[in-house]
Design an enzyme around this catalytic site. Structure first.
Site, PDB file in Angstrom:
ATOM      1  N   ASN A  14       0.756  -1.103  -0.049  1.00 25.08           N
ATOM      2  CA  ASN A  14      -0.003  -0.006   0.085  1.00 25.08           C
ATOM      3  C   ASN A  14       0.903   1.209   0.050  1.00 25.08           C
ATOM      4  OD1 ASN A  14      -2.520   1.643   0.381  1.00 25.08           O
ATOM      5  ND2 ASN A  14      -1.754   1.959   2.626  1.00 25.08           N
ATOM      6  N   HIS A  62       0.714   5.146   1.168  1.00 20.56           N
ATOM      7  CA  HIS A  62       0.407   6.101   1.955  1.00 20.56           C
ATOM      8  C   HIS A  62       0.975   7.588   2.126  1.00 20.56           C
ATOM      9  CE1 HIS A  62      -2.018   7.556   5.575  1.00 20.56           C
ATOM     10  NE2 HIS A  62      -0.950   8.064   5.995  1.00 20.56           N
ATOM     11  N   GLU A  81       5.256  10.188  -4.523  1.00 22.57           N
ATOM     12  CA  GLU A  81       4.315   8.799  -4.418  1.00 22.57           C
ATOM     13  C   GLU A  81       4.756   8.259  -5.798  1.00 22.57           C
ATOM     14  OE1 GLU A  81       0.525   8.513  -3.030  1.00 22.57           O
ATOM     15  OE2 GLU A  81       0.786  10.469  -2.147  1.00 22.57           O
TER      16      GLU A  81
HETATM   17  C1  GRF Z   1      -2.501   8.969  -2.639  1.00 21.55           C
HETATM   18  O1  GRF Z   1      -2.241   9.904  -2.061  1.00 21.55           O
HETATM   19  C2  GRF Z   1      -2.424   7.637  -2.011  1.00 21.55           C
HETATM   20  O2  GRF Z   1      -1.007   7.732  -1.155  1.00 21.55           O
HETATM   21  C3  GRF Z   1      -3.296   7.462  -0.891  1.00 21.55           C
HETATM   22  O3  GRF Z   1      -4.624   7.883  -1.832  1.00 21.55           O
HETATM   23  C4  GRF Z   1      -3.990   8.851  -3.007  1.00 21.55           C
HETATM   24  C5  GRF Z   1      -4.506   8.058  -4.194  1.00 21.55           C
HETATM   25  O4  GRF Z   1      -4.376   8.969  -5.296  1.00 21.55           O
HETATM   26  N1  GRF Z   1      -3.498   6.152  -0.414  1.00 21.55           N
HETATM   27  P1  GRF Z   1      -4.620   8.348  -6.594  1.00 21.55           P
HETATM   28  O5  GRF Z   1      -5.582   7.717  -6.867  1.00 21.55           O
HETATM   29  O6  GRF Z   1      -3.337   7.518  -7.082  1.00 21.55           O
HETATM   30  O7  GRF Z   1      -4.126   9.783  -7.467  1.00 21.55           O
END
Ligand code: GRF
Length: 209
Positions: free
Chosen positions: A108, A110, A180
């Protein structure tokens, strides 16, 4: 044979897109065999279809219990021969059965430095609001293995983002999302290359020989 990935989403799917792009440019040697969303209008489903990836919406309300809903997810993963599951903005916890059947094969992402600003109620923009309200000077992103808790599994990778005095939850979210999109593909790559070893709460990253 490249490993098969199942991606679970609930929203816009920019993290899903980062995995799709990483596979297409050869950074990750795997294929996404299915994308599953618990939200019908999640834009991530469209992203999947744009790349000819099987996209499935599973409506929790059609199942009599949380367990049965998770069983339906599990069935779709199995039917698509999924080896590795990536939660990319998927906003629900998973059932015991699902986690046991994919032990140390579910990760996952976060958008904070776990164990700060994580757990129940910390999702989406709320995570960044909490970080801004607290006044931290650093936030960031974490990729971790999934266990039965909320954001409690062994940490695979973390990367920091500086928080400036004038940052808002929205501007911090942008900074962290950029991180991310690098961190999640790297974690998926390491997992696909079998380079992650879970030792208690710690994850050892094995170098390539
Ligand atoms: C991201 O910030 C992720 O870390 C969190 O939810 C958001 C999802 O964004 N779990 P996306 O749908 O990938 O644009």
């Amino acid at each position: 044979m490249p490993l098969k990935i199942g991606v679970l989403i609930s929203g816009s799917g920019t993290n899903l897109q980062s995995i799709i792009d990483s596979i297409e440019r050869g950074y990750i040697n795997a294929e996404i065999s299915v994308v599953i969303s618990n939200k019908e209008n999640a834009f991530g489903l469209e992203r999947a279809m744009n790349h000819n990836i099987n996209a499935v919406y599973i409506n929790q309300r059609q199942y009599e219990s949380f367990g049965k809903f998770n069983d339906a997810i599990y069935d779709v993963l199995k039917n698509n021969q999924v080896d590795i599951v990536v939660l990319a903005g998927y906003l629900k916890i998973l059932s015991h059965k699902l986690i046991e059947n994919y032990k140390n094969r579910i990760i996952n992402i976060h958008p904070s430095l776990i164990p700060s600003f994580c757990g129940k109620g910390y999702y989406g923009i709320k995570v960044h609001e909490a970080a801004i309200d607290y006044g931290v000077k650093l936030s960031g992103a974490t990729v971790h293995f999934v266990d039965e808790g909320a954001d409690t599994g062994p940490i695979i990778l973390q990367e920091t983002a500086k928080v400036d005095y004038n940052d808002t939850a929205e501007s911090l979210q942008k900074k962290v999302l950029k991180i991310e999109h690098e961190l999640l593909p790297l974690a998926v790559k390491l997992l696909c290359e079998n380079r992650l070893e879970v030792v208690g709460r710690k994850v050892k990253i094995k170098e390539l020989n």
